[in-house]
Motif scaffolding. Sequence first.
Motif, short mmCIF file in Angstrom:
data_model
loop_
_atom_site.label_atom_id
_atom_site.label_comp_id
_atom_site.label_asym_id
_atom_site.label_seq_id
_atom_site.Cartn_x
_atom_site.Cartn_y
_atom_site.Cartn_z
N LEU A 107 0.83 -1.22 0.00
CA LEU A 107 0.00 0.00 0.00
C LEU A 107 0.86 1.27 0.00
O LEU A 107 0.52 2.25 -0.65
CB LEU A 107 -0.96 -0.01 1.20
N ALA A 108 1.99 1.22 0.69
CA ALA A 108 2.90 2.38 0.70
C ALA A 108 3.44 2.62 -0.71
O ALA A 108 3.52 3.76 -1.17
CB ALA A 108 4.04 2.15 1.69
N HIS A 109 3.78 1.55 -1.41
CA HIS A 109 4.31 1.65 -2.77
C HIS A 109 3.30 2.33 -3.70
O HIS A 109 3.67 3.03 -4.64
CB HIS A 109 4.64 0.23 -3.26
N LEU A 110 2.01 2.12 -3.41
CA LEU A 110 0.97 2.71 -4.27
C LEU A 110 0.53 4.09 -3.78
O LEU A 110 -0.40 4.67 -4.32
CB LEU A 110 -0.23 1.77 -4.35
N GLY A 111 1.19 4.58 -2.72
CA GLY A 111 0.91 5.94 -2.28
C GLY A 111 -0.22 6.08 -1.28
O GLY A 111 -0.77 7.17 -1.11
N TYR A 112 -0.57 4.99 -0.60
CA TYR A 112 -1.66 5.08 0.37
C TYR A 112 -1.22 5.61 1.73
O TYR A 112 -2.04 5.73 2.63
CB TYR A 112 -2.33 3.70 0.55
N GLY A 113 0.07 5.89 1.89
CA GLY A 113 0.52 6.46 3.17
C GLY A 113 1.81 5.83 3.64
O GLY A 113 2.36 4.94 2.98
N THR A 114 2.28 6.31 4.79
CA THR A 114 3.52 5.75 5.36
C THR A 114 3.16 4.47 6.12
O THR A 114 1.97 4.20 6.38
CB THR A 114 4.14 6.74 6.35
N ARG A 115 4.20 3.74 6.50
CA ARG A 115 3.97 2.49 7.24
C ARG A 115 3.13 2.73 8.50
O ARG A 115 2.22 1.97 8.80
CB ARG A 115 5.30 1.87 7.65
N SER A 116 3.45 3.83 9.25
CA SER A 116 2.72 4.04 10.51
C SER A 116 1.28 4.50 10.24
O SER A 116 0.34 4.11 10.94
CB SER A 116 3.47 5.00 11.43
N GLU A 117 1.09 5.30 9.18
CA GLU A 117 -0.28 5.70 8.81
C GLU A 117 -1.09 4.47 8.42
O GLU A 117 -2.28 4.33 8.76
CB GLU A 117 -0.26 6.69 7.64
#
Length: 248
Positions: free
Chosen positions: A11-21
């Motif tokens: 999800l981070a790779h696709l721009g959905y947020g940082t790991r903690s978000e």
Amino acid sequence: MAAKQRLDKVLAHLGYGTRSELKKLVKSGVVTVNDKVVKDSGLQVLPETDRIVVAGETIVYREFVYLMMHKPQGVISATEDWKDRTVVDLLPSEYQPFDVFPVGRLDKDTEGLLLLTNDGKLAHNLLSPRKHVPKTYYAKIDGDVSESDRIAFAEGVTLDDGYKTLPAELKIIASGNQVDGIYGEIELTIVEGKFHQVKRMFESVGKKVVYLKRISMGPLVIDPALPLGETRELTEQELAELKQHQNA
Ligand code: URA
């Protein structure tokens, strides 16, 4: 072969947020994998085959992106710079998470075709000096470009550092005495990519490049409908041709 990856990484790779978000987001229960609500952002998933839905939106996973930019003057062909804006700063935000980089460099004052990708293997192959990928430039020249320049470039010229260039093809579009001085308009195809190569080739024959634009790289040609400063994804056909070319 498809490999398992952590859900938060996908999800981070696709721009959905940082790991903690993403940890918080997943915990809130809005993410499903194959129709089951998941609460663990570290879950191992198959991003290409599992159906992953985030707040009602099914994700479309892809590892690589391939972008054609019509580079304007005034930006640097790099991913970051302490002083100037870079080509990556010009990208639409949807491409920012992909960590793309420019495949080769154009000078700050050069315009035209720039390929950006996060596919390191393709970039490496296109830039390999052994592959001799042709690059064609359009230029305006301060000086009267003549047949003797065409012959010199075809034979190879010696640059200021003593390097002798590989044979290059010079097409003279216009030359001679114009109203605003002596100038030439040319297209030059080179199969290597030395620092400031086109400018230095013209310097070696006593002329100056006053405007430079790259119009093609291998099979890829600048899209005339792509405005200066804008970017679009390569079409399937362009990408297939480029991949074929790198394997040739
Ligand atoms: N040759 C140059 O001199 N500059 C460029 O940007 C590209 C090729």
